[in-house]
Design a protein around this motif. Structure first.
Motif, PDB file in Angstrom:
ATOM      1  N   SER A  99      61.947  21.436  77.964  1.00  0.00           N
ATOM      2  CA  SER A  99      61.624  22.524  78.890  1.00  0.00           C
ATOM      3  C   SER A  99      60.114  22.733  78.949  1.00  0.00           C
ATOM      4  CB  SER A  99      62.309  23.817  78.458  1.00  0.00           C
ATOM      5  OG  SER A  99      61.713  24.313  77.269  1.00  0.00           O
ATOM      6  N   ASP A 100      59.665  23.265  80.059  1.00  0.00           N
ATOM      7  CA  ASP A 100      58.244  23.593  80.195  1.00  0.00           C
ATOM      8  C   ASP A 100      57.829  24.590  79.119  1.00  0.00           C
ATOM      9  OD1 ASP A 100      58.002  21.900  82.367  1.00  0.00           O
ATOM     10  OD2 ASP A 100      58.251  23.505  83.841  1.00  0.00           O
ATOM     11  N   GLU A 101      58.727  25.519  78.805  1.00  0.00           N
ATOM     12  CA  GLU A 101      58.429  26.516  77.777  1.00  0.00           C
ATOM     13  C   GLU A 101      58.187  25.859  76.421  1.00  0.00           C
ATOM     14  OE1 GLU A 101      60.196  30.728  76.081  1.00  0.00           O
ATOM     15  OE2 GLU A 101      61.621  29.253  76.863  1.00  0.00           O
ATOM     16  N   LEU A 102      59.048  24.920  76.044  1.00  0.00           N
ATOM     17  CA  LEU A 102      58.876  24.227  74.771  1.00  0.00           C
ATOM     18  C   LEU A 102      57.569  23.436  74.771  1.00  0.00           C
ATOM     19  CD1 LEU A 102      59.831  23.426  71.969  1.00  0.00           C
ATOM     20  CD2 LEU A 102      61.189  21.612  73.033  1.00  0.00           C
ATOM     21  N   GLN A 121      50.370  25.226  72.574  1.00  0.00           N
ATOM     22  CA  GLN A 121      49.830  26.499  72.097  1.00  0.00           C
ATOM     23  C   GLN A 121      49.672  26.525  70.577  1.00  0.00           C
ATOM     24  OE1 GLN A 121      52.251  29.875  73.188  1.00  0.00           O
ATOM     25  NE2 GLN A 121      51.031  31.315  72.019  1.00  0.00           N
ATOM     26  N   GLU A 177      54.885  24.045  76.436  1.00  0.00           N
ATOM     27  CA  GLU A 177      53.784  25.006  76.329  1.00  0.00           C
ATOM     28  C   GLU A 177      53.585  25.451  74.883  1.00  0.00           C
ATOM     29  OE1 GLU A 177      54.467  28.274  79.022  1.00  0.00           O
ATOM     30  OE2 GLU A 177      54.641  26.906  80.738  1.00  0.00           O
ATOM     31  N   HIS A 178      54.682  25.675  74.167  1.00  0.00           N
ATOM     32  CA  HIS A 178      54.590  26.100  72.761  1.00  0.00           C
ATOM     33  C   HIS A 178      54.028  24.986  71.891  1.00  0.00           C
ATOM     34  CE1 HIS A 178      57.738  29.541  73.283  1.00  0.00           C
ATOM     35  NE2 HIS A 178      56.624  29.745  73.940  1.00  0.00           N
TER      36      HIS A 178
END
Length: 126
Positions: free
Chosen positions: A9-12, A18, A14-15
Protein backbone atom coordinates in the motif's frame (compact mmCIF):
# COMPACT_ATOMS: atom_id res chain seq x y z
CA UNK A 1 12.64 -5.23 -0.91
CA UNK A 2 11.04 -8.66 -0.54
CA UNK A 3 7.28 -8.49 -0.69
CA UNK A 4 6.64 -11.95 -2.14
CA UNK A 5 4.56 -10.66 -5.05
CA UNK A 6 2.09 -8.79 -2.85
CA UNK A 7 1.25 -5.18 -3.66
CA UNK A 8 2.38 -2.78 -0.96
CA UNK A 9 0.00 0.00 0.00
CA UNK A 10 1.03 3.60 -0.48
CA UNK A 11 0.61 4.04 3.26
CA UNK A 12 3.08 1.26 4.04
CA UNK A 13 5.60 2.60 1.53
CA UNK A 14 5.28 6.07 3.07
CA UNK A 15 6.01 4.60 6.52
CA UNK A 16 9.04 2.72 5.18
CA UNK A 17 10.45 6.03 3.97
CA UNK A 18 9.34 8.06 6.99
CA UNK A 19 10.93 5.73 9.55
CA UNK A 20 14.08 4.88 7.61
CA UNK A 21 13.44 1.18 7.17
CA UNK A 22 16.38 -0.07 5.14
CA UNK A 23 18.64 2.58 6.67
CA UNK A 24 18.47 1.41 10.30
CA UNK A 25 21.94 1.28 11.83
CA UNK A 26 20.89 0.50 15.39
CA UNK A 27 17.63 -0.43 17.08
CA UNK A 28 16.93 0.31 20.73
CA UNK A 29 14.15 -1.44 22.63
CA UNK A 30 12.99 -0.07 25.98
CA UNK A 31 10.72 -1.73 28.55
CA UNK A 32 8.03 0.87 29.09
CA UNK A 33 4.32 1.13 29.80
CA UNK A 34 4.13 -2.49 30.88
CA UNK A 35 0.85 -4.28 31.42
CA UNK A 36 2.22 -5.62 34.72
CA UNK A 37 5.23 -3.48 35.74
CA UNK A 38 7.91 -5.54 37.43
CA UNK A 39 11.32 -4.07 36.58
CA UNK A 40 10.34 -0.48 37.43
CA UNK A 41 7.18 1.53 38.15
CA UNK A 42 5.13 2.28 35.03
CA UNK A 43 5.45 6.05 35.52
CA UNK A 44 9.25 5.77 35.65
CA UNK A 45 9.36 3.74 32.43
CA UNK A 46 7.11 6.23 30.64
CA UNK A 47 9.41 9.12 31.62
CA UNK A 48 12.34 7.15 30.19
CA UNK A 49 10.41 6.39 26.97
CA UNK A 50 9.44 10.03 26.42
CA UNK A 51 13.03 11.10 27.05
CA UNK A 52 14.38 8.56 24.55
CA UNK A 53 11.92 9.63 21.84
CA UNK A 54 12.67 13.32 22.37
CA UNK A 55 16.46 12.98 22.41
CA UNK A 56 16.66 10.76 19.32
CA UNK A 57 14.62 13.36 17.42
CA UNK A 58 16.56 16.34 18.83
CA UNK A 59 19.85 14.77 17.80
CA UNK A 60 18.62 13.99 14.28
CA UNK A 61 19.07 10.26 14.77
CA UNK A 62 15.65 9.35 13.39
CA UNK A 63 16.45 10.40 9.83
CA UNK A 64 19.34 10.44 7.40
CA UNK A 65 21.55 7.73 5.99
CA UNK A 66 21.83 5.73 9.23
CA UNK A 67 18.75 5.76 11.42
CA UNK A 68 18.38 4.78 15.08
CA UNK A 69 15.05 2.99 15.38
CA UNK A 70 13.22 2.74 18.71
CA UNK A 71 10.61 0.32 19.99
CA UNK A 72 8.64 0.42 23.22
CA UNK A 73 8.56 -3.15 24.54
CA UNK A 74 5.87 -4.27 26.94
CA UNK A 75 8.41 -6.53 28.64
CA UNK A 76 11.96 -7.71 27.91
CA UNK A 77 11.58 -10.37 30.65
CA UNK A 78 14.45 -9.26 32.90
CA UNK A 79 12.06 -7.83 35.51
CA UNK A 80 14.75 -6.28 37.73
CA UNK A 81 16.72 -3.02 37.84
CA UNK A 82 14.67 -1.42 35.10
CA UNK A 83 13.88 0.18 32.89
CA UNK A 84 15.69 -2.34 30.70
CA UNK A 85 17.06 -1.30 27.30
CA UNK A 86 18.41 -3.48 24.51
CA UNK A 87 20.47 -2.22 21.55
CA UNK A 88 20.92 -4.17 18.32
CA UNK A 89 22.83 -5.27 16.30
CA UNK A 90 25.29 -5.57 19.20
CA UNK A 91 22.68 -7.13 21.49
CA UNK A 92 23.78 -4.97 24.43
CA UNK A 93 21.42 -5.23 27.42
CA UNK A 94 21.28 -2.29 29.83
CA UNK A 95 19.78 -1.92 33.31
CA UNK A 96 18.66 1.28 35.08
CA UNK A 97 17.82 2.98 31.76
CA UNK A 98 16.42 6.18 33.22
CA UNK A 99 17.02 9.48 31.38
CA UNK A 100 20.58 10.01 32.71
CA UNK A 101 21.64 6.49 31.70
CA UNK A 102 19.75 6.74 28.41
CA UNK A 103 21.71 9.90 27.59
CA UNK A 104 24.95 7.96 28.03
CA UNK A 105 23.61 5.08 25.92
CA UNK A 106 22.59 7.56 23.21
CA UNK A 107 25.89 9.45 23.18
CA UNK A 108 28.33 6.63 23.80
CA UNK A 109 26.64 3.65 22.12
CA UNK A 110 24.10 4.85 19.57
CA UNK A 111 26.29 7.73 18.35
CA UNK A 112 29.79 6.68 19.40
CA UNK A 113 29.52 2.94 18.85
CA UNK A 114 30.89 2.02 22.30
CA UNK A 115 28.89 -0.11 24.74
CA UNK A 116 28.37 1.62 28.10
CA UNK A 117 30.05 -1.06 30.22
CA UNK A 118 28.92 0.45 33.54
CA UNK A 119 25.27 -0.35 32.79
CA UNK A 120 25.57 -3.24 30.33
CA UNK A 121 24.85 -6.62 31.91
CA UNK A 122 24.90 -8.90 28.84
CA UNK A 123 25.93 -8.83 25.18
CA UNK A 124 24.66 -11.18 22.47
CA UNK A 125 25.14 -9.83 18.94
CA UNK A 126 22.97 -10.95 16.06
Amino acid sequence: MANHGRRLSDELLEHVEQYGVGRIGRHIFLCADQTEPKCAPREQTLVAWEYLKRRLTELGLTSGSSVVYRTKANCLRMCAQGPIALVYPEGAWYHSANPDVLERIIQEHLVGGRIVEEYCFAVGPL
